[in-house]
Design an enzyme around this catalytic site. Structure first.
Site, PDB file in Angstrom:
ATOM      1  N   GLU A  79       3.834  -5.843  -1.088  1.00  0.00           N
ATOM      2  CA  GLU A  79       4.595  -4.674  -1.515  1.00  0.00           C
ATOM      3  C   GLU A  79       5.322  -3.995  -0.364  1.00  0.00           C
ATOM      4  OE1 GLU A  79       4.537  -2.924  -4.740  1.00  0.00           O
ATOM      5  OE2 GLU A  79       3.724  -4.751  -5.611  1.00  0.00           O
ATOM      6  N   ASP A  97      15.250  -0.812  -9.261  1.00  0.00           N
ATOM      7  CA  ASP A  97      14.684  -1.761 -10.216  1.00  0.00           C
ATOM      8  C   ASP A  97      14.589  -1.167 -11.614  1.00  0.00           C
ATOM      9  OD1 ASP A  97      12.662   0.075  -9.822  1.00  0.00           O
ATOM     10  OD2 ASP A  97      11.065  -1.424  -9.623  1.00  0.00           O
ATOM     11  N   THR A 102       9.792   4.732  -6.480  1.00  0.00           N
ATOM     12  CA  THR A 102       8.551   3.995  -6.265  1.00  0.00           C
ATOM     13  C   THR A 102       7.899   4.581  -5.030  1.00  0.00           C
ATOM     14  OG1 THR A 102       9.412   1.954  -7.234  1.00  0.00           O
ATOM     15  CG2 THR A 102       7.558   1.738  -5.722  1.00  0.00           C
TER      16      THR A 102
END
Length: 294
Positions: A79, A97, A102
């Site tokens: 990640e 995305d 995020t």
């Protein structure tokens, strides 16, 4: 990018896929801190010497503090292109995305509800915190990629909150409640050891625990069509190959997840080496970047 019918089950792309740096990582790890139908043939993997399992202590599951820390490092390598998972409390960006911001140690997303749950938990633990004022906006943007009501200061305030041990605690608790505990619990029910428990955890981190065709539940269901887990009298290695095959199918179904190296040159390496207890030393690659835990 489409969402599942339950936006809280939608997950996201590895955040550094487009710009990961090939960096050799320190080998030693620290104890965890307080507390995201294919064939069965293995994918091609790099030549890695099998771990010396003969010197390992009695097998323990992923809830063991050292094993859990290893799991966090493995996820962070995919990640964040780093084993330093504790440095990710402050991480936040929109990686385009379709899931909004995020952030954090497991990639909580403003568009999938888990970030909202996290900030709600933080506010329960510490009312009036720096992120509490964003709760109305987080509720409105849930299920979308919108930043409405969050910009321009949300990322700055997130970084400020990340210095607070109470916020770090909240991230740990939500990681465990939503991802780690459900994954390990199901893996134990299936009779899987630490590697299988990690495979489940990594899958639920990326795909979520919902009911859509690319969710963890669907991946497991597809694996069960090909092989039985140990709890049903099956061979653990064969079942895990089936699970990883099904995981790859789910990953390739979404453009953001098309790079399957976290399976091919990481989890499959451990499986091919017979390291079902996820014992160290571990050597693997993600997106071509080498990592090692001694």
């Amino acid at each position: 990018m489409s969402f599942s019918s339950n936006p809280r089950s939608g997950r996201r792309t590895p955040r550094l896929l487009l710009a990961s740096a090939a960096v050799a990582v320190p080998a030693l790890i620290a104890p965890a801190g307080a507390g995201h139908a294919a064939t069965l043939s293995p994918a091609t993997v790099p030549a890695v010497a099998p771990a010396d399992l003969s010197v390992s202590s009695a097998a323990v599951d992923l809830t063991d503090p050292r094993k859990k820390d290893i799991a966090m490092q493995l996820v962070s390598s995919a990640e964040n292109s780093s084993l330093d998972w504790k440095a990710q409390y402050k991480y936040i960006e929109d990686i385009d995305d379709g899931r909004g911001y995020t952030a954090g140690i497991i990639g909580f997303c403003s568009g999938t509800g888990d970030m909202l749950d996290l900030v709600e938990r933080y506010t329960q633990l510490k009312p009036g915190n720096v992120l509490a004022k964003y709760l109305p906006a987080l509720r409105k943007v849930d299920g979308t990629d919108s930043h409405a009501g969050l910009d321009p200061n949300y990322t700055r305030d997130w970084a400020t909150a990340a210095k607070d041990t109470v916020f770090q605690q909240a991230q740990n608790e939500e990681r465990d409640r939503v991802y780690f505990n459900p994954a390990v619990s199901q893996a134990k029910k299936d009779g899987l050891r630490a590697l299988g428990q990690f495979a489940y955890y990594d899958a639920i981190v990326m795909h979520g625990g919902g009911t859509d065709p690319q969710s963890f539940g669907a991946i497991r269901k597809n694996a069960l069509k090909k092989a039985k887990p140990p709890a049903q009298g099956g061979d653990e290695t064969k079942y895990l190959h089936a699970f990883l095959d099904a995981r790859k199918v789910a990953m390739k179904a979404e453009e953001a997840h098309e790079d399957t190296s976290r399976v091919d040159t990481a989890q499959r390496v451990f499986l091919n080496n017979g390291n079902l207890d996820l014992n160290t030393p571990l050597s693997w690659k993600v997106y071509g970047d080498p990592f090692k835990i001694s």
